[in-house]
Design a protein around this motif. Structure first.
Motif, PDB file in Angstrom:
ATOM      1  N   VAL A  84     -20.300 -81.590  54.605  1.00 38.80           N
ATOM      2  CA  VAL A  84     -19.421 -82.334  55.191  1.00 38.80           C
ATOM      3  C   VAL A  84     -17.999 -82.097  54.609  1.00 38.80           C
ATOM      4  CG1 VAL A  84     -18.852 -84.820  55.554  1.00 38.80           C
ATOM      5  CG2 VAL A  84     -21.064 -84.176  55.814  1.00 38.80           C
ATOM      6  N   SER A  85     -17.918 -81.934  53.354  1.00 38.44           N
ATOM      7  CA  SER A  85     -16.811 -81.622  52.728  1.00 38.44           C
ATOM      8  C   SER A  85     -16.189 -80.413  53.150  1.00 38.44           C
ATOM      9  CB  SER A  85     -16.779 -81.766  51.133  1.00 38.44           C
ATOM     10  OG  SER A  85     -17.378 -82.795  50.701  1.00 38.44           O
ATOM     11  N   THR A  86     -16.861 -79.274  53.435  1.00 39.36           N
ATOM     12  CA  THR A  86     -16.396 -78.214  53.933  1.00 39.36           C
ATOM     13  C   THR A  86     -15.875 -78.276  55.390  1.00 39.36           C
ATOM     14  OG1 THR A  86     -18.018 -76.916  52.842  1.00 39.36           O
ATOM     15  CG2 THR A  86     -17.059 -75.618  54.582  1.00 39.36           C
ATOM     16  N   ILE A  87     -16.628 -79.177  56.035  1.00 38.94           N
ATOM     17  CA  ILE A  87     -16.064 -79.325  57.548  1.00 38.94           C
ATOM     18  C   ILE A  87     -14.686 -79.832  57.505  1.00 38.94           C
ATOM     19  CG2 ILE A  87     -16.462 -80.515  59.929  1.00 38.94           C
ATOM     20  CD1 ILE A  87     -19.367 -79.674  59.426  1.00 38.94           C
ATOM     21  N   SER A  88     -14.676 -81.065  56.809  1.00 38.37           N
ATOM     22  CA  SER A  88     -13.632 -82.124  56.808  1.00 38.37           C
ATOM     23  C   SER A  88     -12.168 -81.147  56.066  1.00 38.37           C
ATOM     24  CB  SER A  88     -13.864 -83.349  55.750  1.00 38.37           C
ATOM     25  OG  SER A  88     -12.774 -84.089  55.756  1.00 38.37           O
ATOM     26  N   GLY A  89     -12.691 -80.336  55.135  1.00 35.76           N
ATOM     27  CA  GLY A  89     -11.335 -79.710  54.767  1.00 35.76           C
ATOM     28  C   GLY A  89     -10.944 -78.838  55.721  1.00 35.76           C
ATOM     29  N   LEU A  90     -11.775 -77.812  56.520  1.00 36.16           N
ATOM     30  CA  LEU A  90     -11.458 -77.029  57.430  1.00 36.16           C
ATOM     31  C   LEU A  90     -10.764 -77.560  58.617  1.00 36.16           C
ATOM     32  CD1 LEU A  90     -14.464 -74.617  57.288  1.00 36.16           C
ATOM     33  CD2 LEU A  90     -12.279 -74.104  56.431  1.00 36.16           C
ATOM     34  N   VAL A  91     -11.085 -78.799  59.002  1.00 32.98           N
ATOM     35  CA  VAL A  91     -10.534 -79.263  60.322  1.00 32.98           C
ATOM     36  C   VAL A  91      -9.320 -80.107  59.699  1.00 32.98           C
ATOM     37  CG1 VAL A  91     -12.667 -79.281  61.496  1.00 32.98           C
ATOM     38  CG2 VAL A  91     -11.966 -81.265  60.221  1.00 32.98           C
TER      39      VAL A  91
ATOM     40  N   ALA B 249     -24.272 -74.249  52.493  1.00 35.70           N
ATOM     41  CA  ALA B 249     -23.506 -75.263  53.356  1.00 35.70           C
ATOM     42  C   ALA B 249     -22.322 -74.702  53.688  1.00 35.70           C
ATOM     43  CB  ALA B 249     -23.383 -76.445  52.407  1.00 35.70           C
ATOM     44  N   ILE B 250     -21.651 -74.099  52.920  1.00 37.05           N
ATOM     45  CA  ILE B 250     -20.357 -73.406  53.298  1.00 37.05           C
ATOM     46  C   ILE B 250     -20.159 -72.444  54.219  1.00 37.05           C
ATOM     47  CG2 ILE B 250     -18.189 -72.368  52.218  1.00 37.05           C
ATOM     48  CD1 ILE B 250     -18.692 -73.508  49.235  1.00 37.05           C
ATOM     49  N   PRO B 251     -21.120 -71.553  54.249  1.00 34.18           N
ATOM     50  CA  PRO B 251     -20.898 -70.746  55.611  1.00 34.18           C
ATOM     51  C   PRO B 251     -21.408 -71.527  57.061  1.00 34.18           C
ATOM     52  CG  PRO B 251     -21.940 -69.353  54.030  1.00 34.18           C
ATOM     53  CD  PRO B 251     -21.922 -70.993  53.221  1.00 34.18           C
ATOM     54  N   LEU B 252     -22.269 -72.485  56.633  1.00 33.54           N
ATOM     55  CA  LEU B 252     -22.581 -73.454  57.880  1.00 33.54           C
ATOM     56  C   LEU B 252     -21.538 -74.141  58.401  1.00 33.54           C
ATOM     57  CD1 LEU B 252     -24.671 -74.022  60.050  1.00 33.54           C
ATOM     58  CD2 LEU B 252     -25.496 -75.957  58.203  1.00 33.54           C
ATOM     59  N   GLY B 253     -20.747 -74.621  57.546  1.00 30.75           N
ATOM     60  CA  GLY B 253     -19.431 -75.401  57.802  1.00 30.75           C
ATOM     61  C   GLY B 253     -18.512 -74.753  58.345  1.00 30.75           C
ATOM     62  N   ILE B 254     -18.246 -73.393  57.867  1.00 33.52           N
ATOM     63  CA  ILE B 254     -17.404 -72.543  58.506  1.00 33.52           C
ATOM     64  C   ILE B 254     -17.805 -72.130  59.949  1.00 33.52           C
ATOM     65  CG2 ILE B 254     -16.317 -70.308  58.503  1.00 33.52           C
ATOM     66  CD1 ILE B 254     -16.544 -70.573  55.399  1.00 33.52           C
TER      67      ILE B 254
ATOM     68  N   LEU C 224     -29.940 -75.744  38.779  1.00 36.19           N
ATOM     69  CA  LEU C 224     -28.703 -74.715  39.058  1.00 36.19           C
ATOM     70  C   LEU C 224     -29.154 -73.775  40.311  1.00 36.19           C
ATOM     71  CD1 LEU C 224     -28.029 -73.300  35.509  1.00 36.19           C
ATOM     72  CD2 LEU C 224     -26.649 -74.922  37.098  1.00 36.19           C
ATOM     73  N   ALA C 225     -30.551 -73.515  40.465  1.00 36.67           N
ATOM     74  CA  ALA C 225     -30.983 -72.725  41.681  1.00 36.67           C
ATOM     75  C   ALA C 225     -30.961 -73.407  42.940  1.00 36.67           C
ATOM     76  CB  ALA C 225     -32.539 -72.419  41.529  1.00 36.67           C
ATOM     77  N   GLY C 226     -31.116 -74.972  42.827  1.00 37.53           N
ATOM     78  CA  GLY C 226     -30.950 -75.927  44.180  1.00 37.53           C
ATOM     79  C   GLY C 226     -29.522 -76.098  44.631  1.00 37.53           C
ATOM     80  N   LEU C 227     -28.360 -76.256  43.442  1.00 41.63           N
ATOM     81  CA  LEU C 227     -27.303 -76.225  43.709  1.00 41.63           C
ATOM     82  C   LEU C 227     -26.546 -74.875  44.354  1.00 41.63           C
ATOM     83  CD1 LEU C 227     -24.776 -77.843  43.794  1.00 41.63           C
ATOM     84  CD2 LEU C 227     -24.297 -77.196  41.111  1.00 41.63           C
ATOM     85  N   LEU C 228     -26.953 -73.900  43.777  1.00 42.89           N
ATOM     86  CA  LEU C 228     -26.612 -72.419  44.290  1.00 42.89           C
ATOM     87  C   LEU C 228     -27.078 -72.462  45.653  1.00 42.89           C
ATOM     88  CD1 LEU C 228     -25.050 -69.824  43.722  1.00 42.89           C
ATOM     89  CD2 LEU C 228     -27.158 -68.848  42.768  1.00 42.89           C
ATOM     90  N   ILE C 229     -28.096 -72.511  46.051  1.00 43.56           N
ATOM     91  CA  ILE C 229     -28.691 -72.351  47.339  1.00 43.56           C
ATOM     92  C   ILE C 229     -27.964 -73.548  48.483  1.00 43.56           C
ATOM     93  CG2 ILE C 229     -30.691 -72.814  48.926  1.00 43.56           C
ATOM     94  CD1 ILE C 229     -32.519 -71.836  46.697  1.00 43.56           C
ATOM     95  N   SER C 230     -27.629 -74.661  47.875  1.00 47.14           N
ATOM     96  CA  SER C 230     -27.159 -75.460  48.856  1.00 47.14           C
ATOM     97  C   SER C 230     -25.435 -75.061  49.294  1.00 47.14           C
ATOM     98  CB  SER C 230     -26.988 -76.949  48.130  1.00 47.14           C
ATOM     99  OG  SER C 230     -26.301 -76.853  47.069  1.00 47.14           O
ATOM    100  N   ILE C 231     -25.197 -74.572  48.080  1.00 44.43           N
ATOM    101  CA  ILE C 231     -23.738 -74.040  47.983  1.00 44.43           C
ATOM    102  C   ILE C 231     -23.605 -72.831  49.203  1.00 44.43           C
ATOM    103  CG2 ILE C 231     -21.487 -72.942  47.035  1.00 44.43           C
ATOM    104  CD1 ILE C 231     -22.202 -74.480  44.521  1.00 44.43           C
ATOM    105  N   VAL C 232     -24.396 -71.845  48.930  1.00 50.09           N
ATOM    106  CA  VAL C 232     -24.496 -70.680  49.671  1.00 50.09           C
ATOM    107  C   VAL C 232     -24.986 -70.957  51.263  1.00 50.09           C
ATOM    108  CG1 VAL C 232     -25.864 -68.430  50.031  1.00 50.09           C
ATOM    109  CG2 VAL C 232     -25.295 -68.991  47.928  1.00 50.09           C
TER     110      VAL C 232
END
Length: 270
Positions: A153-160, A92-97, A82-90
Motif C-alpha cells: 500500500v505504501s508503494t502504491i501510495s508513493g508512486l501515485v 510487494a514493491i514490484p507488485l505495487g509498481i 528477516l526471511a519473511g520481511l525480505l520476501i515481503s519486500i521483494v
C-alpha cells in the motif's frame, strides 16, 4: 584565513551532528528507563505474586542466566523474521509498481490482495502447515504474509502521489515513461516505501511469533508457549522484552538506510 574559517565551520558541523546523534540515542534510553521505573514502582507498591508480575530485576537476571537458551531460540526466530520481511519486500514493491503502471493489474489484482489481507493470518497458519509441512517454510510464509500489505500500500501510495505538475513537465519535455518512473516517480515514492517497510518490520516480528505459536519446536514463540504452560512468567517477560528490543533495532536499521538513500527529502533534513 578563509580556509581556516571553512575548516572551523566543517568541524562545528561535525561536532553538532555528533551531538545530535548522541541526543537521539538518549531518548530511547530515557524511555526504557522510564518504563522500567514504572514497572519497578508497581512491583514495590502493589507486591503482586511473581507468577503474575515478576520484578524487572528478576527478569533481567533471567535474561542473563538463560542467555544461551534465549540466544539459540532467537537465531531461529530472527531467521524467520528477516526471511519473511525480505520476501515481503521483494514481492510487494514490484507488485505495487505493476499495479500503478498497468491499470488492468490494479483492477484485477488489488481486490484480491485486499481480500487476502482481511483474512486472519492465524486462520491461514494451519493451512500453511498442511501445504508446506511442519518446519521453517510455513513460519516464514506467515511472517511475509503479515508484513506484505503495508509495504504494498505504501508503494502504491508513493508512486501515485507525485505532483501532477511534474508529470505535465515530463510530457512537455517528451520524457519516456521509463525515464519518468526512474527520475520522478520512484525517487518521490521512496519515503513512502520506507514508511511501509518500517511498519512491515514490526509486523514481521509479530508474524514470526504467530508462526511459532502454530507450528514450531524452537524459537522465542515456542518458548512463550512452553512458559505459559508452566506459569513461568519471568521467562515470558524476558522474551517479550527481547522482542521489543529486536523490533526497535529493526525499525532503527530501516530508518538508517532511509537516511542514507533519501537524505535529500524534507523529512530527513531535521
Amino acid at each position: 584565513m578563509a580556509d581556516a574559517g571553512i575548516m572551523l565551520s566543517h568541524r562545528s558541523e561535525r561536532s553538532f551532528g555528533g551531538a545530535a546523534r548522541f541526543k537521539g540515542l538518549l531518548w530511547p534510553l530515557a524511555s526504557a528507563a522510564l518504563a522500567l521505573g514504572i514497572w519497578a514502582l508497581v512491583v514495590i507498591l502493589a507486591k503482586p505474586a511473581p507468577y503474575i508480575l515478576p520484578a524487572p530485576w528478576d527478569v533481567l537476571a533471567r535474561i542473563w542466566t538463560d542467555r544461551s537458551l534465549l540466544a539459540s531460540h532467537g537465531l531461529v526466530t530472527m531467521a524467520e523474521i528477516l526471511a519473511g520481511l525480505l520476501i515481503s519486500i521483494v514481492i510487494a514493491i514490484p507488485l505495487g509498481i505493476a499495479i500503478v503502471a498497468v491499470p488492468t493489474a490494479e483492477k484485477l489484482l488489488y481486490p484480491i490482495v485486499v481480500a487476502f489481507n482481511a483474512i486472519p493470518k492465524v486462520a491461514l497458519a494451519p493451512l500453511f502447515v498442511v501445504w508446506f509441512g511442519y518446519g521453517f517454510l510455513p513460519r516464514v510464509l506467515i511472517t511475509s504474509s503479515i508484513a506484505f500489505f503495508p509495504i504494498l500500500v505504501s508503494t502504491i501510495s508513493g508512486l501515485v502521489g507525485i505532483e501532477p505538475d511534474l508529470l505535465r513537465l515530463a510530457r512537455v519535455l517528451r520524457a519516456h515513461k521509463f525515464q519518468v518512473f526512474l527520475r520522478m516517480r520512484l525517487p518521490h515514492a521512496l519515503p513512502s516505501i520506507f514508511a511501509g517497510i518500517k511498519v512491515g518490520t514490526s509486523l514481521a516480528v509479530i508474524g514470526g511469533i504467530i508462526g511459532e505459536f502454530v507450528a514450531s519446536d524452537s524459537g522465542w514463540g515456542y518458548l512463550l508457549v512452553q512458559a505459559s504452560g508452566t506459569l513461568d512468567t519471568t521467562i515470558m517477560f524476558a522474551v517479550v522484552i527481547i522482542l521489543a528490543v529486536v523490533a526497535s533495532c529493526l525499525f532503527s536499521a530501516v530508518g538508517l538506510i532511509e537516511r542514507m538513500m533519501v537524505s535529500w527529502h524534507a523529512s530527513q533534513r531535521s
